[in-house]
Design an enzyme around this catalytic site. Structure first.
Site, PDB file in Angstrom:
ATOM      1  N   ASP A   1       0.838  -1.199   0.000  1.00 46.16           N
ATOM      2  CA  ASP A   1       0.000   0.000   0.000  1.00 46.16           C
ATOM      3  C   ASP A   1       0.878   1.255   0.000  1.00 46.16           C
ATOM      4  O   ASP A   1       1.565   1.539   0.975  1.00 46.16           O
ATOM      5  CB  ASP A   1      -0.884  -0.033   1.247  1.00 46.16           C
ATOM      6  CG  ASP A   1      -2.087   0.883   1.149  1.00 46.16           C
ATOM      7  OD1 ASP A   1      -2.121   1.703   0.220  1.00 46.16           O
ATOM      8  OD2 ASP A   1      -2.977   0.775   1.999  1.00 46.16           O
ATOM      9  N   ASP A   2       0.861   1.980  -1.112  1.00 53.75           N
ATOM     10  CA  ASP A   2       1.637   3.230  -1.260  1.00 53.75           C
ATOM     11  C   ASP A   2       3.146   2.998  -1.323  1.00 53.75           C
ATOM     12  O   ASP A   2       3.928   3.911  -1.017  1.00 53.75           O
ATOM     13  CB  ASP A   2       1.340   4.211  -0.119  1.00 53.75           C
ATOM     14  CG  ASP A   2      -0.062   4.794  -0.177  1.00 53.75           C
ATOM     15  OD1 ASP A   2      -0.811   4.474  -1.116  1.00 53.75           O
ATOM     16  OD2 ASP A   2      -0.407   5.583   0.726  1.00 53.75           O
TER      17      ASP A   2
ATOM     18  N   CYS B   1      -5.420   4.083  -4.296  1.00 48.42           N
ATOM     19  CA  CYS B   1      -5.607   2.696  -3.873  1.00 48.42           C
ATOM     20  C   CYS B   1      -6.918   2.046  -4.284  1.00 48.42           C
ATOM     21  O   CYS B   1      -6.919   1.007  -4.970  1.00 48.42           O
ATOM     22  CB  CYS B   1      -5.402   2.590  -2.368  1.00 48.42           C
ATOM     23  SG  CYS B   1      -6.197   3.915  -1.422  1.00 48.42           S
TER      24      CYS B   1
ATOM     25  N   ARG C   1      -7.602  -1.208  -6.728  1.00 46.33           N
ATOM     26  CA  ARG C   1      -8.096  -2.479  -6.214  1.00 46.33           C
ATOM     27  C   ARG C   1      -9.361  -2.920  -6.938  1.00 46.33           C
ATOM     28  O   ARG C   1      -9.597  -4.119  -7.139  1.00 46.33           O
ATOM     29  CB  ARG C   1      -8.311  -2.365  -4.709  1.00 46.33           C
ATOM     30  CG  ARG C   1      -6.990  -2.245  -3.955  1.00 46.33           C
ATOM     31  CD  ARG C   1      -7.139  -1.637  -2.563  1.00 46.33           C
ATOM     32  NE  ARG C   1      -5.838  -1.249  -2.054  1.00 46.33           N
ATOM     33  CZ  ARG C   1      -5.032  -2.048  -1.346  1.00 46.33           C
ATOM     34  NH1 ARG C   1      -5.419  -3.273  -1.044  1.00 46.33           N
ATOM     35  NH2 ARG C   1      -3.857  -1.614  -0.938  1.00 46.33           N
TER      36      ARG C   1
ATOM     37  N   LYS D   1      -6.228  -5.253   3.499  1.00 44.67           N
ATOM     38  CA  LYS D   1      -7.054  -4.106   3.124  1.00 44.67           C
ATOM     39  C   LYS D   1      -8.021  -4.458   2.005  1.00 44.67           C
ATOM     40  O   LYS D   1      -7.642  -5.068   1.005  1.00 44.67           O
ATOM     41  CB  LYS D   1      -6.139  -2.946   2.705  1.00 44.67           C
ATOM     42  CG  LYS D   1      -6.861  -1.701   2.221  1.00 44.67           C
ATOM     43  CD  LYS D   1      -5.856  -0.581   2.019  1.00 44.67           C
ATOM     44  CE  LYS D   1      -6.451   0.588   1.272  1.00 44.67           C
ATOM     45  NZ  LYS D   1      -5.514   1.718   1.163  1.00 44.67           N
TER      46      LYS D   1
ATOM     47  N   HIS E   1     -11.214  -1.946   1.106  1.00 46.00           N
ATOM     48  CA  HIS E   1     -11.453  -0.598   0.584  1.00 46.00           C
ATOM     49  C   HIS E   1     -12.391  -0.594  -0.620  1.00 46.00           C
ATOM     50  O   HIS E   1     -12.328   0.294  -1.479  1.00 46.00           O
ATOM     51  CB  HIS E   1     -10.125   0.083   0.224  1.00 46.00           C
ATOM     52  CG  HIS E   1     -10.195   1.581   0.273  1.00 46.00           C
ATOM     53  ND1 HIS E   1      -9.159   2.387  -0.165  1.00 46.00           N
ATOM     54  CD2 HIS E   1     -11.162   2.439   0.699  1.00 46.00           C
ATOM     55  CE1 HIS E   1      -9.478   3.656  -0.006  1.00 46.00           C
ATOM     56  NE2 HIS E   1     -10.709   3.719   0.510  1.00 46.00           N
TER      57      HIS E   1
ATOM     58  N   HIS F   1       1.480   2.500   4.056  1.00 45.38           N
ATOM     59  CA  HIS F   1       0.524   3.615   4.087  1.00 45.38           C
ATOM     60  C   HIS F   1       0.592   4.326   5.442  1.00 45.38           C
ATOM     61  O   HIS F   1       0.788   3.698   6.472  1.00 45.38           O
ATOM     62  CB  HIS F   1      -0.877   3.040   3.862  1.00 45.38           C
ATOM     63  CG  HIS F   1      -1.946   4.042   3.572  1.00 45.38           C
ATOM     64  ND1 HIS F   1      -2.404   4.949   4.506  1.00 45.38           N
ATOM     65  CD2 HIS F   1      -2.682   4.256   2.444  1.00 45.38           C
ATOM     66  CE1 HIS F   1      -3.368   5.675   3.970  1.00 45.38           C
ATOM     67  NE2 HIS F   1      -3.562   5.284   2.718  1.00 45.38           N
TER      68      HIS F   1
ATOM     69  N   ASP G   1      -0.117  -0.731  -4.908  1.00 41.39           N
ATOM     70  CA  ASP G   1      -1.407  -0.279  -5.446  1.00 41.39           C
ATOM     71  C   ASP G   1      -1.342   1.079  -6.113  1.00 41.39           C
ATOM     72  O   ASP G   1      -2.292   1.483  -6.794  1.00 41.39           O
ATOM     73  CB  ASP G   1      -2.494  -0.313  -4.363  1.00 41.39           C
ATOM     74  CG  ASP G   1      -2.222   0.638  -3.199  1.00 41.39           C
ATOM     75  OD1 ASP G   1      -1.134   1.246  -3.155  1.00 41.39           O
ATOM     76  OD2 ASP G   1      -3.102   0.758  -2.324  1.00 41.39           O
ATOM     77  N   ASN G   2      -0.258   1.807  -5.946  1.00 36.28           N
ATOM     78  CA  ASN G   2      -0.057   3.100  -6.609  1.00 36.28           C
ATOM     79  C   ASN G   2       1.340   3.584  -6.252  1.00 36.28           C
ATOM     80  O   ASN G   2       2.080   2.902  -5.539  1.00 36.28           O
ATOM     81  CB  ASN G   2      -1.102   4.141  -6.198  1.00 36.28           C
ATOM     82  CG  ASN G   2      -1.368   4.218  -4.710  1.00 36.28           C
ATOM     83  OD1 ASN G   2      -2.474   3.892  -4.257  1.00 36.28           O
ATOM     84  ND2 ASN G   2      -0.392   4.619  -3.921  1.00 36.28           N
TER      85      ASN G   2
ATOM     86  N   LYS H   1       1.738   9.494  -5.917  1.00 36.09           N
ATOM     87  CA  LYS H   1       0.341   9.079  -5.771  1.00 36.09           C
ATOM     88  C   LYS H   1      -0.629  10.239  -5.988  1.00 36.09           C
ATOM     89  O   LYS H   1      -0.395  11.358  -5.560  1.00 36.09           O
ATOM     90  CB  LYS H   1       0.136   8.504  -4.367  1.00 36.09           C
ATOM     91  CG  LYS H   1      -1.298   8.118  -4.024  1.00 36.09           C
ATOM     92  CD  LYS H   1      -1.391   7.629  -2.600  1.00 36.09           C
ATOM     93  CE  LYS H   1      -2.825   7.355  -2.163  1.00 36.09           C
ATOM     94  NZ  LYS H   1      -2.892   6.893  -0.751  1.00 36.09           N
TER      95      LYS H   1
END
Length: 579
Positions: A44-45, A82, A86, A144, A146, A236, A342-343, A391
């Site tokens: 994540d990130d 994110c 996803r 996660k 989301h 994140h 994810d990014n 991001k």
């Protein structure tokens, strides 16, 4: 209690075509033992250059080992943030079709209620885990989500047999009063669809990996293959990590931005991630250089980056935990492993997000349970190296993510895949490619219909020919669009148009040739007006095809709420925060 089945799940038996369904029934006994396992890991990130295999100095031996056994993709793309990513990952279609046209948290009034902007993974798409489950796979998830808060929108309703999910986009990585009790008005975690809490000794990366290992152990030995989805919330914000992990990096970043930038670029070139003559994106001049910071600010920045590195380190340790389970159970050699972020790296300031809860962000407390910080735009630019921005933006630094695919020799009849072991691929790819790739690997057909309606066509393409070493490039031209928060882009082959607003853009379309300039530094719009017009028309077709809601001044409006420009003012005040 409400049903855990969405309309989509209840119609699951109708998804497969009659031919595919008959084939699955006829071959299910054989397929259950012959088909490969799949492990999909999402960070994540995480920035492109953070892990060792992509040029980073952070200790990531388990990911680096996967890279030595697999293939690193250096032109693989996500969405700009994110939840859009996803939704594309699980559906194989653009996020504007899948229900996350904008992040639910930042949807503006003009978008609300419009198709594709539901704020959850909608019923008009086909999540591939449901297809795998119906085809005889165990489908397991920890981490996660989301993609929806309610039971009907939880992983249990969208194809996962076993799941432990953080429903929202972020939470503290440690136990807090709000995540150790159930609050139906503010749902945070669900296990198998039902609201749950985290234990007092919770640390996100440890807990998610342990949970997935327990699911794997409970299902092993029954002859069925598995699809496992390990989706970390590290690194994140808020930056929080175990004290011993932080201590490991305590002095590592005291030399500042430029020293780390030079280290990573040199390492990327030595690893073959970058050509030797690659010119990386320079540091943005809207932010202060290391030498312009006060000593107190430098100490804050070094500490924040140390905590970030510790989070990545601990995430890697937990990836190792899952891999050891696969090896101990004899399943590793028959498991395809995919790792992505994810990014791009996160460059915004998060101080305002914690304003309702007293936090202690003084230097000595950063990384502890009572702190709540991010690491800001200058470290994020280094995380995105060699690309531009981070991001939230449709520049290369916002959407190019570190990607590793381990295609085991067992899937190639015992022969090491040609060119796919320890190699680097510059074949362009996109997160929508993952669904068709994994479905093809598993031998599972994508449905023609969803109930009585045509199922949305997959927008990605299978990358198996590249991953298995059969070919070194795909013949089709890479052709993709991006839009989020009014930040726009379209790419055809090596050409890309980008629209972003000041201070990071011109407020007009810019044109780049990525073959010679992936750092997006030389705007060619004036020199190639015909190519600019061609790609702007392609973007307009993308908008129409995917139901993108074009909102006036959207980029400017979002920037006012989601900015990196005030980060250094917050940094100045951090040591004055009362405990």
């Amino acid at each position: 209690m409400p049903s855990t089945e969405s309309t989509f799940t209840r119609l699951g038996a109708q998804w497969l075509t009659a031919v595919a369904a008959a084939s699955l029934l006829a071959t299910s006994a054989h397929a259950a033992t012959a088909r490969p396992n799949i492990l999909l890991i999402v960070a994540d990130d995480l920035g492109f250059s953070d892990i060792g295999a992509f040029g980073g100095e952070i200790d990531t031996p388990n990911l680096d080992a996967l890279a030595r056994e697999g293939l690193r993709l250096t032109d693989f793309h996500s969405g700009a943030t994110c939840s859009p990513t996803r939704s594309m990952l699980l559906s194989g279609v653009d996020h504007h079709l899948a229900g996350i046209g904008s992040m639910a948290e930042l949807t503006v009034p003009e978008q609300q209620g419009k198709p594709g902007y539901e704020g959850y993974l909608n019923d008009r798409v086909v999540p591939f885990p449901q297809l795998l489950r119906q085809a005889g796979y165990h489908t397991l998830m920890a981490g996660k989500w989301h993609l929806g808060l309610t039971e009907e929108r939880s992983p249990a309703a969208r194809g996962f047999e076993k799941s432990f999910a953080l429903l929202r986009g972020a939470d503290d990585h440690v136990a807090q009063p709000w995540n150790t009790r159930i609050d139906p008005a503010q749902p945070l975690y669900r296990e198998d669809g039902r609201l749950t809490t985290v234990p007092a000794d919770f640390y996100s990366s440890n807990f998610y990996a342990d949970k997935l290992v327990s699911y794997l152990q409970a299902t092993q030995g029954d002859g069925k293959p598995f699809f496992a989805y390990l989706t970390f919330t590290a690194p994140h914000w808020p930056l929080q990590a175990p004290a011993d992990a932080i201590a490991k990096y305590e002095h590592r970043y005291e030399a500042g931005y430029d020293a780390l930038r030079a280290e990573r670029i040199a390492r990327q070139k030595s690893l073959g991630i970058l050509p030797k003559d690659f010119q990386p994106a320079p540091a943005l001049n809207v932010f202060p250089s290391w030498g312009k910071l006060t000593v107190a600010q430098q100490k804050q920045e070094a500490r924040r980056m140390a905590v970030y590195a510790a989070m990545v380190d601990v995430m890697d340790q937990n990836i190792g935990k899952v891999i050891r389970q696969l090896k101990a159970s004899g399943q590793y050699d028959n498991t395809l492993i995919v790792f992505i972020s994810d990014n791009g790296a996160e460059g915004t300031n998060v101080a305002d997000r914690a304003s309702a809860i007293p936090r202690d962000n003084r230097l000595a407390n950063i990384g502890k349970a009572s702190s709540y910080v991010s690491y800001g735009p200058n470290w994020a630019q280094i995380g995105a190296l060699p690309y531009s921005l981070f991001k939230g933006y449709s520049r290369e630094g916002g959407t190019t993510v570190p990607t590793i695919v381990r295609y085991p020799s067992a899937l190639a009849k015992g022969k090491p895949p040609r060119g796919a072991v320890g190699g680097v691929s510059r074949v362009p790819g996109h997160v929508t490619d993952i669904a068709p790739t994994l479905l093809q690997l598993a031998g599972v057909a994508y449905p023609e219909k969803l109930g009585q309606q045509p199922a949305p066509a997959l927008q990605g393409r299978s990358l198996l020919p590249v991953l298995s070493g059969q070919v070194t490039e795909l013949s089709e031209r890479f052709d993709k669009g991006w839009e989020l928060f009014g930040q726009k882009a379209y790419r055809q082959g090596d050409w890309k148009v980008v629209y972003s607003v000041p201070p990071f853009g011109t407020g007009d379309w810019q044109l780049y040739n990525l073959k010679n300039d992936r750092a997006e530094q030389r705007d060619l719009a004036a020199q190639h007006p015909e190519k600019l017009a061609e790609l702007k028309a392609a973007y307009a077709a993308y908008v129409h095809r995917n139901g993108v809601q074009e909102v006036p001044r959207l980029a400017e409006r979002i920037a006012e709420r989601y900015s990196s420009l005030n980060y250094f003012q917050a940094l100045t005040a951090a040591d004055a925060v009362a405990p």
